[in-house]
Design an enzyme around this catalytic site. Structure first.
Site, PDB file in Angstrom:
ATOM      1  CB  CYS A 117       1.778 -51.316  56.391  1.00  0.00           C
ATOM      2  SG  CYS A 117       2.735 -52.792  56.688  1.00  0.00           S
ATOM      3  CG  HIS A 258       3.785 -48.920  53.758  1.00  0.00           C
ATOM      4  ND1 HIS A 258       4.749 -49.077  54.841  1.00  0.00           N
ATOM      5  CD2 HIS A 258       3.649 -50.361  53.346  1.00  0.00           C
ATOM      6  CE1 HIS A 258       4.921 -50.334  55.057  1.00  0.00           C
ATOM      7  NE2 HIS A 258       4.185 -50.931  54.253  1.00  0.00           N
ATOM      8  CG  ASN A 288       7.254 -53.081  55.059  1.00  0.00           C
ATOM      9  OD1 ASN A 288       6.843 -52.338  56.042  1.00  0.00           O
ATOM     10  ND2 ASN A 288       6.526 -53.743  54.485  1.00  0.00           N
TER      11      ASN A 288
HETATM   12  N1  ACO Z   1      16.500 -64.351  47.487  1.00  0.00           N
HETATM   13  C1  ACO Z   1      16.640 -65.088  46.504  1.00  0.00           C
HETATM   14  N2  ACO Z   1      15.530 -65.539  45.985  1.00  0.00           N
HETATM   15  C2  ACO Z   1      14.350 -65.396  46.592  1.00  0.00           C
HETATM   16  C3  ACO Z   1      14.070 -64.644  47.808  1.00  0.00           C
HETATM   17  C4  ACO Z   1      15.281 -64.032  48.244  1.00  0.00           C
HETATM   18  N3  ACO Z   1      15.169 -63.270  49.318  1.00  0.00           N
HETATM   19  N4  ACO Z   1      12.701 -64.689  47.983  1.00  0.00           N
HETATM   20  C5  ACO Z   1      12.236 -65.330  47.066  1.00  0.00           C
HETATM   21  N5  ACO Z   1      13.008 -65.858  46.252  1.00  0.00           N
HETATM   22  C6  ACO Z   1      12.786 -66.715  45.139  1.00  0.00           C
HETATM   23  C7  ACO Z   1      11.471 -67.569  45.186  1.00  0.00           C
HETATM   24  O1  ACO Z   1      11.671 -68.713  46.126  1.00  0.00           O
HETATM   25  C8  ACO Z   1      10.991 -67.776  43.967  1.00  0.00           C
HETATM   26  O2  ACO Z   1      11.861 -69.008  43.441  1.00  0.00           O
HETATM   27  P1  ACO Z   1      11.451 -70.074  42.657  1.00  0.00           P
HETATM   28  O3  ACO Z   1      10.700 -69.351  41.306  1.00  0.00           O
HETATM   29  O4  ACO Z   1      12.540 -70.925  42.599  1.00  0.00           O
HETATM   30  O5  ACO Z   1      10.239 -70.628  43.406  1.00  0.00           O
HETATM   31  C9  ACO Z   1      11.529 -66.415  43.074  1.00  0.00           C
HETATM   32  O6  ACO Z   1      12.726 -65.784  44.168  1.00  0.00           O
HETATM   33  C10 ACO Z   1      10.568 -65.561  42.725  1.00  0.00           C
HETATM   34  O7  ACO Z   1       9.616 -65.672  43.991  1.00  0.00           O
HETATM   35  P2  ACO Z   1       8.165 -64.454  43.638  1.00  0.00           P
HETATM   36  O8  ACO Z   1       7.593 -64.799  44.916  1.00  0.00           O
HETATM   37  O9  ACO Z   1       7.687 -64.642  42.566  1.00  0.00           O
HETATM   38  O10 ACO Z   1       9.069 -63.120  43.736  1.00  0.00           O
HETATM   39  P3  ACO Z   1       8.538 -61.853  43.434  1.00  0.00           P
HETATM   40  O11 ACO Z   1       9.039 -60.924  42.415  1.00  0.00           O
HETATM   41  O12 ACO Z   1       7.128 -61.663  43.717  1.00  0.00           O
HETATM   42  O13 ACO Z   1       8.965 -61.089  44.880  1.00  0.00           O
HETATM   43  C11 ACO Z   1       8.418 -60.302  46.979  1.00  0.00           C
HETATM   44  C12 ACO Z   1       8.770 -61.611  46.145  1.00  0.00           C
HETATM   45  C13 ACO Z   1       9.397 -59.436  47.220  1.00  0.00           C
HETATM   46  C14 ACO Z   1       8.042 -60.858  48.427  1.00  0.00           C
HETATM   47  C15 ACO Z   1       7.174 -59.721  46.439  1.00  0.00           C
HETATM   48  O14 ACO Z   1       6.173 -60.361  46.097  1.00  0.00           O
HETATM   49  C16 ACO Z   1       6.691 -58.626  47.522  1.00  0.00           C
HETATM   50  O15 ACO Z   1       7.286 -57.503  47.995  1.00  0.00           O
HETATM   51  N6  ACO Z   1       5.542 -58.715  47.638  1.00  0.00           N
HETATM   52  C17 ACO Z   1       4.708 -57.594  48.772  1.00  0.00           C
HETATM   53  C18 ACO Z   1       5.191 -58.215  50.241  1.00  0.00           C
HETATM   54  C19 ACO Z   1       5.175 -57.208  50.989  1.00  0.00           C
HETATM   55  O16 ACO Z   1       5.623 -56.097  50.921  1.00  0.00           O
HETATM   56  N7  ACO Z   1       4.649 -57.521  52.280  1.00  0.00           N
HETATM   57  C20 ACO Z   1       5.062 -56.757  53.490  1.00  0.00           C
HETATM   58  C21 ACO Z   1       3.702 -56.462  54.020  1.00  0.00           C
HETATM   59  S1  ACO Z   1       2.409 -55.729  53.297  1.00  0.00           S
HETATM   60  C22 ACO Z   1       2.915 -54.276  52.863  1.00  0.00           C
HETATM   61  O17 ACO Z   1       3.784 -53.583  53.562  1.00  0.00           O
HETATM   62  C23 ACO Z   1       2.495 -53.814  51.630  1.00  0.00           C
END
Ligand code: ACO
Length: 331
Positions: A117, A258, A288
């Protein structure tokens, strides 16, 4: 830091996104998710997705051609193409060469950079260096991604996040006014590589029946860890870049970050002490798009005239590597 002399100045920008729109409601049809979860946890409402046969090089060439057109540069007069991508169409040749052919920029030298990214910002830094040496006059820096090719659409924790698209900027020599890049900061930490990676499909672990059965060719990430690191490093890096430019956040007309997650963007803004009305957001429309996200944002900011010529912007990015960086730039 690169100030003065003959560094990069911006002469044109462009973007290209596929026409196909995939909404959160579309995901509800094939994975266990809801529009409400995606919207509140990420800020994303829809993203673009390539049609069959539409590839990274096509998006790159579309965005690049628009940037050339705005600058009034004939493709045959282009000196260098730097293309940032985490989704090359082939591992050989580079996608930049394929985009070069599509653009008809047959006199340019073309190569890819790989920093996920953050890659487009790294590409701009390379362009600045090229413009200071060897007589290069015009350099196109493209961020282009077909994320839909490397995303596991059975994994709800990653598939809703990403979209396809490309952005490009044409840089020329700045002449007497000095570089438009007022400062940069860049850093990587390879110890954290496995927080965000594709375990198979490269030379270390070529694709086999077994890797495919375990879906190891697709992006895997530790979402929460990536999130924490992103907020921390984009904030720190922005502060270092501002310090190097001799500026404070109050001197910045617009932050163009970003676009990974609206909560990451809001977290960075809060730490930096900048209100969201001075932060550009388009994640609701594109998701993203990895290294395409900042140049897409930059093109929209310019075309919508959200800030004028001479404005000072802060661009900051974070992603796989882990790799991150920031740039203070005068438009
Ligand atoms: N729909 C419904 N529920 C979901 C989904 C979805 N699409 N995805 C995850 N969940 C659930 C999980 O399974 C979890 O359930 P559980 O508690 O029963 O296990 C619950 O939601 C919470 O999951 P978390 O991972 O704690 O959710 P969080 O609030 O951290 O959000 C996310 C997850 C959106 C991936 C967040 O951590 C994030 O954005 N991280 C950064 C990742 C990123 O941006 N990566 C891209 C590349 S790096 C960059 O560009 C910066």
């Amino acid at each position: 830091m690169s100030r003065g002399g003959i560094g990069a100045t911006l002469r044109g920008t462009g973007l290209e996104v596929p026409e196909k729109v995939v909404t959160n409601a579309d995901f509800e049809k094939f994975i266990d998710t809801t529009d409400e979860w995606i919207t509140t946890r990420t800020g994303i409402k829809e993203r673009r997705m390539c049609e069959e046969g539409q590839n990274t090089a096509d998006l790159a060439a579309g965005a690049g051609t628009r940037a050339l057109e705005e600058a009034g540069i004939d493709p045959l007069d282009l000196d260098v193409i730097v293309l940032s991508t985490a989704t090359p169409d082939h591992l050989l040749p580079s996608t930049s060469c394929e985009a070069q052919a599509l653009m008809g920029a047959h006199n340019a030298v073309a190569f890819d950079v790989s920093a996920a990214c953050a890659g487009w910002l790294y590409g701009v830094k390379i362009a600045d260096g090229f413009l200071r040496s060897d007589g290069f006059e015009t350099i196109l820096v493209i961020g282009a991604e077909k994320m839909s090719a490397i995303i596991d659409y059975t994994d709800r924790t990653t598939c809703v996040l990403f979209g396809d698209g490309a952005g490009a900027a044409l840089f020329g020599r700045s002449g007497e006014n000095g570089s438009s890049i007022l400062s940069t900061h860049m850093q990587t930490d390879g110890r954290l590589a496995e927080l965000l990676w594709r375990p198979a499909g490269g030379a270390a672990r070529p694709s086999t029946e077994e890797t495919r059965a375990e879906r190891m060719e697709y992006v895997r990430q530790e979402g929460r860890e990536v999130f924490k690191n992103a907020v921390l490093q984009m904030d720190t890096s922005s502060r270092i870049a501002l310090h190097r430019a001799g500026l404070t956040i109050d001197d910045i007309d617009l932050v163009v970050p970003h676009q990974a997650n609206i909560r990451i963007i809001e977290g960075v803004a809060k730490r930096l002490g900048v209100e969201m009305d001075r932060v550009y957001v388009n994640i609701d429309r594109y998701g993203n798009t990895s290294s395409a996200s900042i140049p897409i944002g930059l093109d929209e900011v310019r075309k919508r005239e959200l800030v004028g010529e001479g404005a000072t912007i802060l661009m900051t990015a974070f992603g796989g590597g882990l790799a991150w960086g920031s740039m203070v730039f005068r438009l």
